[in-house]
Design a protein around this motif. Structure first.
Motif, PDB file in Angstrom:
ATOM      1  N   VAL A  83       0.831  -1.208   0.000  1.00 38.79           N
ATOM      2  CA  VAL A  83       0.000   0.000   0.000  1.00 38.79           C
ATOM      3  C   VAL A  83       0.865   1.257   0.000  1.00 38.79           C
ATOM      4  O   VAL A  83       0.496   2.276  -0.611  1.00 38.79           O
ATOM      5  CB  VAL A  83      -0.966  -0.023   1.205  1.00 38.79           C
ATOM      6  N   MET A  86       2.099   1.727  -3.586  1.00 35.55           N
ATOM      7  CA  MET A  86       1.004   2.228  -4.411  1.00 35.55           C
ATOM      8  C   MET A  86       0.795   3.732  -4.183  1.00 35.55           C
ATOM      9  O   MET A  86       0.521   4.483  -5.126  1.00 35.55           O
ATOM     10  CB  MET A  86      -0.288   1.476  -4.088  1.00 35.55           C
ATOM     11  N   GLY A  87       0.938   4.173  -2.962  1.00 35.90           N
ATOM     12  CA  GLY A  87       0.820   5.603  -2.692  1.00 35.90           C
ATOM     13  C   GLY A  87       1.931   6.404  -3.343  1.00 35.90           C
ATOM     14  O   GLY A  87       1.693   7.493  -3.891  1.00 35.90           O
ATOM     15  N   ARG A  90       1.190   6.739  -7.105  1.00 35.16           N
ATOM     16  CA  ARG A  90       0.162   7.729  -7.417  1.00 35.16           C
ATOM     17  C   ARG A  90       0.697   9.150  -7.294  1.00 35.16           C
ATOM     18  O   ARG A  90       0.375  10.023  -8.103  1.00 35.16           O
ATOM     19  CB  ARG A  90      -1.047   7.522  -6.507  1.00 35.16           C
ATOM     20  N   ASN A  97      -6.051  11.595  -7.040  1.00 35.43           N
ATOM     21  CA  ASN A  97      -6.875  10.492  -6.536  1.00 35.43           C
ATOM     22  C   ASN A  97      -7.175   9.438  -7.593  1.00 35.43           C
ATOM     23  O   ASN A  97      -8.204   8.772  -7.544  1.00 35.43           O
ATOM     24  CB  ASN A  97      -8.193  11.034  -5.972  1.00 35.43           C
ATOM     25  N   PRO A  99      -5.396   6.047  -9.304  1.00 34.88           N
ATOM     26  CA  PRO A  99      -6.645   5.350  -8.999  1.00 34.88           C
ATOM     27  C   PRO A  99      -7.184   5.729  -7.612  1.00 34.88           C
ATOM     28  O   PRO A  99      -6.406   6.119  -6.746  1.00 34.88           O
ATOM     29  CB  PRO A  99      -6.266   3.866  -9.049  1.00 34.88           C
ATOM     30  N   ASN A 101      -8.801   5.632  -3.759  1.00 41.55           N
ATOM     31  CA  ASN A 101      -8.328   4.918  -2.569  1.00 41.55           C
ATOM     32  C   ASN A 101      -8.938   3.524  -2.464  1.00 41.55           C
ATOM     33  O   ASN A 101      -8.274   2.586  -2.026  1.00 41.55           O
ATOM     34  CB  ASN A 101      -8.669   5.723  -1.312  1.00 41.55           C
ATOM     35  N   VAL A 104      -6.967   1.202  -4.684  1.00 36.61           N
ATOM     36  CA  VAL A 104      -5.624   0.961  -4.136  1.00 36.61           C
ATOM     37  C   VAL A 104      -5.685  -0.017  -2.968  1.00 36.61           C
ATOM     38  O   VAL A 104      -4.910  -0.970  -2.886  1.00 36.61           O
ATOM     39  CB  VAL A 104      -4.978   2.290  -3.714  1.00 36.61           C
ATOM     40  N   LEU A 107      -6.726  -3.582  -4.297  1.00 37.79           N
ATOM     41  CA  LEU A 107      -5.607  -4.252  -4.973  1.00 37.79           C
ATOM     42  C   LEU A 107      -4.548  -4.696  -3.972  1.00 37.79           C
ATOM     43  O   LEU A 107      -4.000  -5.805  -4.081  1.00 37.79           O
ATOM     44  CB  LEU A 107      -5.000  -3.309  -6.017  1.00 37.79           C
ATOM     45  N   SER A 108      -4.267  -3.854  -2.983  1.00 36.44           N
ATOM     46  CA  SER A 108      -3.280  -4.220  -1.958  1.00 36.44           C
ATOM     47  C   SER A 108      -3.748  -5.422  -1.149  1.00 36.44           C
ATOM     48  O   SER A 108      -2.954  -6.307  -0.820  1.00 36.44           O
ATOM     49  CB  SER A 108      -3.023  -3.026  -1.041  1.00 36.44           C
ATOM     50  N   TRP A 247       2.099  -1.335 -14.748  1.00 39.56           N
ATOM     51  CA  TRP A 247       1.405  -2.137 -13.744  1.00 39.56           C
ATOM     52  C   TRP A 247       1.979  -3.549 -13.682  1.00 39.56           C
ATOM     53  O   TRP A 247       2.134  -4.116 -12.593  1.00 39.56           O
ATOM     54  CB  TRP A 247      -0.094  -2.185 -14.037  1.00 39.56           C
TER      55      TRP A 247
END
Length: 259
Positions: A83, A86-87, A90, A97, A99, A101, A104, A107-108, A247
């Motif tokens: 996570v 992923m942050g 982004r 924003n 993708p 929250n 995210v 997916l996590s 990705w």
């Protein structure tokens, strides 16, 4: 005129029907006496023997564990690293924003389930199922269940981070991994995961920073200093990320990093 009279009569009939229904509900005792909504009562009584007290404490402990289960999932699994990365992605793309929250987090979580599935399977096979079958005690079940999770955390924890919490706890130096308590292992694992996630985030930022610098210098040379560089660089960042199949590379790198 005729339609207006018909509409007025329809409204009067509707109000009259509602009045009759309200009267029946108000003055009919059978309706109020009927158990429309179930009622649940939880009371505290006096225990007759110590065994009842122990059972009550066990139930309270189980309810407490269930209430903090999401935190346990975050602290002892691969969710932390995923996570955070992923942050960083982004923010590097400057998509705010996108993708969202929810995507995210979802997916996590699914990646966490995929990575942790072998360890959870061992915990269920060696700890949960034998305990439900009455083959082992509660203490043995807890030990067997935590063993695969501890193995996973030890693989991802740096020795320096583990030594930090061992020294801060003023405990004796452990001779093996079995001597390290879980309460010492979990915070060491978390800060190790944060460091790894920040390292991956730094590598993600590099190509996008290069694009920002090129776009900013180009706009300054053209005298367009009032135009935000992020507005121009964003399409190029997205194009670069799509062209290299970002990705695919990111998810593959994250999964491989846990092996």
């Amino acid at each position: 005129m005729k339609r207006g009279c018909e509409a007025l009569l329809t409204k009067r009939r509707a109000f009259f029907s509602l009045g009759i229904l309200f009267f029946c509900l108000l003055f009919t005792k059978d309706v109020w006496a009927a158990p429309l909504i179930p009622n649940i009562n939880i009371g505290i009584g006096t225990a007759d023997n110590p065994q009842q007290v122990a059972s009550t404490l066990q139930v309270m402990a189980v309810l407490t564990i269930l209430s903090i289960a999401p935190s346990i999932l975050i602290m002892t699994t691969s969710f932390v690293r995923i996570v955070v990365v992923m942050g960083f992605l982004r923010n590097a793309l400057s998509t705010q924003n996108v993708p969202p929250n929810q995507i995210v987090i979802a997916l996590s979580l699914f990646m966490t389930f995929y990575i942790m599935a072998p360890y959870w399977g061992q915990a269920n096979e060696n700890g949960v199922q034998p305990y439900l079958a009455g083959q082992i005690t509660q203490e043995e079940a807890l030990t067997n269940t935590m063993a695969p999770l501890r193995e996973f955390m030890f693989k991802q924890t740096r020795e320096s981070d583990l030594a930090l919490f061992v020294n801060l706890s003023q405990a004796e130096r452990p001779a093996s991994q079995d001597d390290v308590s879980t309460m010492t292992l979990i915070p060491a694992y978390i800060i190790s995961e944060l460091k790894t996630a920040f390292q991956i985030g730094f590598m993600i930022y590099i190509p996008f920073i290069v694009i920002d610098m090129i776009v900013a210098s180009t706009l300054m040379s053209m005298g367009m200093m009032m135009l935000p560089p992020v507005m121009i660089s964003l399409p190029f960042k997205i194009l670069l990320f799509v062209m290299v199949d970002g990705w695919h590379l990111l998810i593959k790198s994250l999964i491989v990093s846990f092996k």
